[in-house]
Design an enzyme around this catalytic site. Sequence first.
Site, PDB file in Angstrom:
ATOM      1  N   ILE A 170      12.149   1.584  -1.235  1.00 57.29           N
ATOM      2  CA  ILE A 170      12.121   1.679  -2.707  1.00 57.29           C
ATOM      3  C   ILE A 170      12.790   0.468  -3.369  1.00 57.29           C
ATOM      4  CG2 ILE A 170      12.656   3.129  -4.730  1.00 57.29           C
ATOM      5  CD1 ILE A 170      10.802   4.565  -2.781  1.00 57.29           C
TER       6      ILE A 170
ATOM      7  N   CYS B   6      20.357  -5.171 -11.688  1.00 58.96           N
ATOM      8  CA  CYS B   6      21.477  -4.302 -11.354  1.00 58.96           C
ATOM      9  C   CYS B   6      21.765  -4.497  -9.884  1.00 58.96           C
ATOM     10  CB  CYS B   6      21.172  -2.849 -11.674  1.00 58.96           C
ATOM     11  SG  CYS B   6      20.181  -2.056 -10.436  1.00 58.96           S
TER      12      CYS B   6
ATOM     13  N   ARG C 214      30.265   7.149 -12.401  1.00 55.88           N
ATOM     14  CA  ARG C 214      29.001   7.164 -13.132  1.00 55.88           C
ATOM     15  C   ARG C 214      28.146   8.368 -12.740  1.00 55.88           C
ATOM     16  NH1 ARG C 214      25.446   2.477 -12.050  1.00 55.88           N
ATOM     17  NH2 ARG C 214      24.109   3.869 -13.217  1.00 55.88           N
TER      18      ARG C 214
ATOM     19  N   ARG D 264      20.791   1.303 -16.745  1.00 56.55           N
ATOM     20  CA  ARG D 264      19.365   1.005 -16.841  1.00 56.55           C
ATOM     21  C   ARG D 264      18.571   2.129 -17.507  1.00 56.55           C
ATOM     22  NH1 ARG D 264      14.930  -1.288 -14.222  1.00 56.55           N
ATOM     23  NH2 ARG D 264      13.490   0.346 -13.641  1.00 56.55           N
TER      24      ARG D 264
ATOM     25  N   ARG E 112      14.785  -4.477 -10.409  1.00 62.95           N
ATOM     26  CA  ARG E 112      14.368  -3.287 -11.143  1.00 62.95           C
ATOM     27  C   ARG E 112      13.746  -3.570 -12.510  1.00 62.95           C
ATOM     28  NH1 ARG E 112      19.073   1.130 -10.156  1.00 62.95           N
ATOM     29  NH2 ARG E 112      17.418   2.617 -10.527  1.00 62.95           N
ATOM     30  N   PRO E 113      12.563  -4.167 -12.522  1.00 64.74           N
ATOM     31  CA  PRO E 113      11.912  -4.448 -13.798  1.00 64.74           C
ATOM     32  C   PRO E 113      11.418  -3.182 -14.502  1.00 64.74           C
ATOM     33  CG  PRO E 113      10.473  -5.023 -11.971  1.00 64.74           C
ATOM     34  CD  PRO E 113      11.760  -4.577 -11.359  1.00 64.74           C
ATOM     35  N   VAL E 114      11.000  -3.329 -15.770  1.00 58.93           N
ATOM     36  CA  VAL E 114      10.433  -2.193 -16.523  1.00 58.93           C
ATOM     37  C   VAL E 114       9.006  -2.511 -16.974  1.00 58.93           C
ATOM     38  CG1 VAL E 114      12.628  -1.182 -17.290  1.00 58.93           C
ATOM     39  CG2 VAL E 114      11.561  -2.971 -18.667  1.00 58.93           C
ATOM     40  N   ASP E 115       8.351  -3.412 -16.223  1.00 57.19           N
ATOM     41  CA  ASP E 115       7.011  -3.848 -16.614  1.00 57.19           C
ATOM     42  C   ASP E 115       6.018  -2.682 -16.735  1.00 57.19           C
ATOM     43  OD1 ASP E 115       7.558  -3.989 -13.693  1.00 57.19           O
ATOM     44  OD2 ASP E 115       5.398  -4.294 -13.588  1.00 57.19           O
ATOM     45  N   GLN E 116       6.172  -1.668 -15.877  1.00 61.51           N
ATOM     46  CA  GLN E 116       5.225  -0.545 -15.903  1.00 61.51           C
ATOM     47  C   GLN E 116       5.370   0.276 -17.174  1.00 61.51           C
ATOM     48  OE1 GLN E 116       2.776   0.021 -13.458  1.00 61.51           O
ATOM     49  NE2 GLN E 116       3.493  -2.044 -12.997  1.00 61.51           N
TER      50      GLN E 116
ATOM     51  N   LYS F 243      22.466  14.280 -12.857  1.00 60.87           N
ATOM     52  CA  LYS F 243      22.552  13.112 -13.741  1.00 60.87           C
ATOM     53  C   LYS F 243      21.147  12.583 -14.053  1.00 60.87           C
ATOM     54  CE  LYS F 243      23.207   8.874 -11.990  1.00 60.87           C
ATOM     55  NZ  LYS F 243      22.240   7.880 -12.512  1.00 60.87           N
ATOM     56  N   ASN F 244      20.329  12.460 -13.012  1.00 55.51           N
ATOM     57  CA  ASN F 244      19.016  11.837 -13.196  1.00 55.51           C
ATOM     58  C   ASN F 244      18.040  12.701 -13.972  1.00 55.51           C
ATOM     59  OD1 ASN F 244      19.959   9.642 -11.871  1.00 55.51           O
ATOM     60  ND2 ASN F 244      18.683   9.862 -10.043  1.00 55.51           N
TER      61      ASN F 244
ATOM     62  N   ASP G  31      18.191   7.666  -2.795  1.00 50.31           N
ATOM     63  CA  ASP G  31      19.553   7.957  -3.249  1.00 50.31           C
ATOM     64  C   ASP G  31      20.391   8.683  -2.196  1.00 50.31           C
ATOM     65  OD1 ASP G  31      19.003   6.725  -5.622  1.00 50.31           O
ATOM     66  OD2 ASP G  31      18.919   8.542  -6.835  1.00 50.31           O
TER      67      ASP G  31
HETATM   68  C1  UD1 Z   1      15.364   6.494 -10.670  1.00 48.47           C
HETATM   69  C2  UD1 Z   1      16.724   7.082 -10.429  1.00 48.47           C
HETATM   70  C3  UD1 Z   1      17.407   6.398  -9.262  1.00 48.47           C
HETATM   71  C4  UD1 Z   1      16.506   6.445  -8.031  1.00 48.47           C
HETATM   72  C5  UD1 Z   1      15.114   5.899  -8.351  1.00 48.47           C
HETATM   73  C6  UD1 Z   1      14.140   6.069  -7.196  1.00 48.47           C
HETATM   74  C7  UD1 Z   1      17.390   7.774 -12.658  1.00 48.47           C
HETATM   75  C8  UD1 Z   1      18.295   7.592 -13.813  1.00 48.47           C
HETATM   76  N1  UD1 Z   1      17.518   6.926 -11.623  1.00 48.47           N
HETATM   77  O1  UD1 Z   1      15.555   5.116 -11.020  1.00 48.47           O
HETATM   78  O2  UD1 Z   1      18.639   7.079  -8.998  1.00 48.47           O
HETATM   79  O3  UD1 Z   1      17.085   5.665  -6.992  1.00 48.47           O
HETATM   80  O4  UD1 Z   1      14.568   6.599  -9.491  1.00 48.47           O
HETATM   81  O5  UD1 Z   1      14.030   7.392  -6.825  1.00 48.47           O
HETATM   82  O6  UD1 Z   1      16.588   8.695 -12.622  1.00 48.47           O
HETATM   83  N2  UD1 Z   1       9.661  -0.701 -10.669  1.00 48.47           N
HETATM   84  C9  UD1 Z   1       8.944  -1.787 -11.112  1.00 48.47           C
HETATM   85  N3  UD1 Z   1       8.509  -1.795 -12.413  1.00 48.47           N
HETATM   86  C10 UD1 Z   1       8.769  -0.786 -13.283  1.00 48.47           C
HETATM   87  C11 UD1 Z   1       9.518   0.311 -12.825  1.00 48.47           C
HETATM   88  C12 UD1 Z   1       9.949   0.330 -11.507  1.00 48.47           C
HETATM   89  O7  UD1 Z   1       8.691  -2.729 -10.356  1.00 48.47           O
HETATM   90  O8  UD1 Z   1       8.377  -0.859 -14.448  1.00 48.47           O
HETATM   91  C13 UD1 Z   1      10.150  -0.655  -9.261  1.00 48.47           C
HETATM   92  C14 UD1 Z   1      11.663  -0.711  -9.165  1.00 48.47           C
HETATM   93  O9  UD1 Z   1      12.148  -2.028  -9.186  1.00 48.47           O
HETATM   94  C15 UD1 Z   1      11.913  -0.001  -7.865  1.00 48.47           C
HETATM   95  C16 UD1 Z   1      10.789   1.051  -7.791  1.00 48.47           C
HETATM   96  O10 UD1 Z   1       9.789   0.589  -8.690  1.00 48.47           O
HETATM   97  O11 UD1 Z   1      11.775  -0.896  -6.791  1.00 48.47           O
HETATM   98  C17 UD1 Z   1      11.214   2.445  -8.177  1.00 48.47           C
HETATM   99  O12 UD1 Z   1      11.878   2.404  -9.429  1.00 48.47           O
HETATM  100  P1  UD1 Z   1      11.948   3.673 -10.390  1.00 48.47           P
HETATM  101  O13 UD1 Z   1      11.320   4.844  -9.703  1.00 48.47           O
HETATM  102  O14 UD1 Z   1      11.441   3.300 -11.719  1.00 48.47           O
HETATM  103  O15 UD1 Z   1      13.510   3.909 -10.458  1.00 48.47           O
HETATM  104  P2  UD1 Z   1      14.387   4.293 -11.704  1.00 48.47           P
HETATM  105  O16 UD1 Z   1      13.630   5.192 -12.620  1.00 48.47           O
HETATM  106  O17 UD1 Z   1      15.012   3.084 -12.257  1.00 48.47           O
END
Ligand code: UD1
Length: 422
Positions: free
Chosen positions: A329, A116, A399, A92, A121-125, A22-23, A307
């Site tokens: 994480i 979630c 899912r 997300r 789980r922000p997307v700031d990066q 899926k990922n 996971d």
């Molecule tokens: C992906 C996987 C999810 C897995 C996770 C970690 C998919 C669809 N999902 O989620 O199953 O558990 O990787 O291996 O592939 N963060 C920030 N800012 C950002 C982005 C991330 O603070 O802009 C933080 C998140 O809140 C979290 C950590 O970084 O605490 C890791 O997140 P990330 O690796 O981005 O996870 P996803 O891509 O959402």
Amino acid sequence: MDQFLITGSSRIAGEVTISGAKNAALPLLAAMILAETPTTLHNVPSLQDVRTLIELIGGMGINIQKQGDTVTCDTKSIDNFYAPYDLVKTMRASILVLGPLLARFGEAEVSLPGGCAIGSRPVDQHLKAFEAMGATITVENGYVIAQAPKGGKLLGCKFSFDMVTVGGTENVIMAAALAKGTTILGNCALEPEVVDLANMLVAMGAKISGIGTATMTIEGVERLHGCEYSVVPDRIETGSYLAGALMTRGDVLTKNTSALLLAPVLEKFEDMGAIITTGEDWIRAQMKGRPKSVDIRTQPHPGFPTDMQAQVMAIACLADGTSTFIENIFENRYMHVPELNRLGASIQVDGHTAVVKGVECFTAAPVMATDLRASMSLVMAVAAAEGESLIDRIYHIDRGYEHVEDKLRALGVNIERINSNN
Ligand code: UD1
């Protein structure tokens, strides 16, 4: 809402064929937006999250179809660059369309995914990297409105992520593939699904070096073409079924998978007493006695994957001794703990640490699935418990686990789906 009725105690044993990840499938579907000619993707699992992303991409006017495990996509007729809240809020990973839209069409309007169950789980990066590539980003009414610089092309740049982010790395390498100039990305995620995406981008004509390392260099190209590609096997689905063998003195053979992708988990399974044998595309776990206790710290790849934390915790509940888990994480990823405790486990959480005192057996009880992977830990736990258990909110499991009842039945689990509306 559907529920599962599971009658334990089953010895989980048999063979199961693993689906595409899926990922990996989600970013690969998003990457299809980048191609000017048709793309075909094989080994795509039939899952709710995949259907959501296909609907989202189709809503842009793109011709995208799924037949069996193959998705074909032709972007010629795209007529909008918009991802609505109604779809994004359910998943997300929808944010992954932002990079491709912005890079190819110079603009995008994508709903923010919001929080979630397993943390904020922000997307700031993601956004910070797009800004470094010259994009103007504003957030209005819950939507990210992104605009490429004058000329409509993102600009190559040097950017290092503040933390390892899987989705962030994926979004940004897709965007950089069509940027003007070279992008050097530091602190990239090394997850196999990121590598799979980078390999597909290369098959589409992208120029990427350093794939599978923390620093990737992406030389932007003028255009990308379609390709034919196959999704990597799902390492988390693989690990989840193998975990069933460890909990029930069982014997599970997973086929169409790869031991290389799952090395950090297989090592822990061996530490817990499993006999692991592997071939080119299969992994077998046999368990003769009670599991041994284990210490787990979740880390970005190649560390132990977050996971798999819930599923391994379910094994540790039955271990001889005390196990310690440290979740590094996500800040709120112990929601399965109260549910496992309802089944007779003895787990105490203090911040990021969970201490699990092994008990002899689980006892049946009604439980509630709280997130995708936690759901699987509960399924395995109730399959190991004597008696009938009802699992509520199994939409979480739909899912991420393809044909889950069929696969569990093939492993000897007595499972029935109940539609509570009937
Ligand atoms: C992906 C996987 C999810 C897995 C996770 C970690 C998919 C669809 N999902 O989620 O199953 O558990 O990787 O291996 O592939 N963060 C920030 N800012 C950002 C982005 C991330 O603070 O802009 C933080 C998140 O809140 C979290 C950590 O970084 O605490 C890791 O997140 P990330 O690796 O981005 O996870 P996803 O891509 O959402």
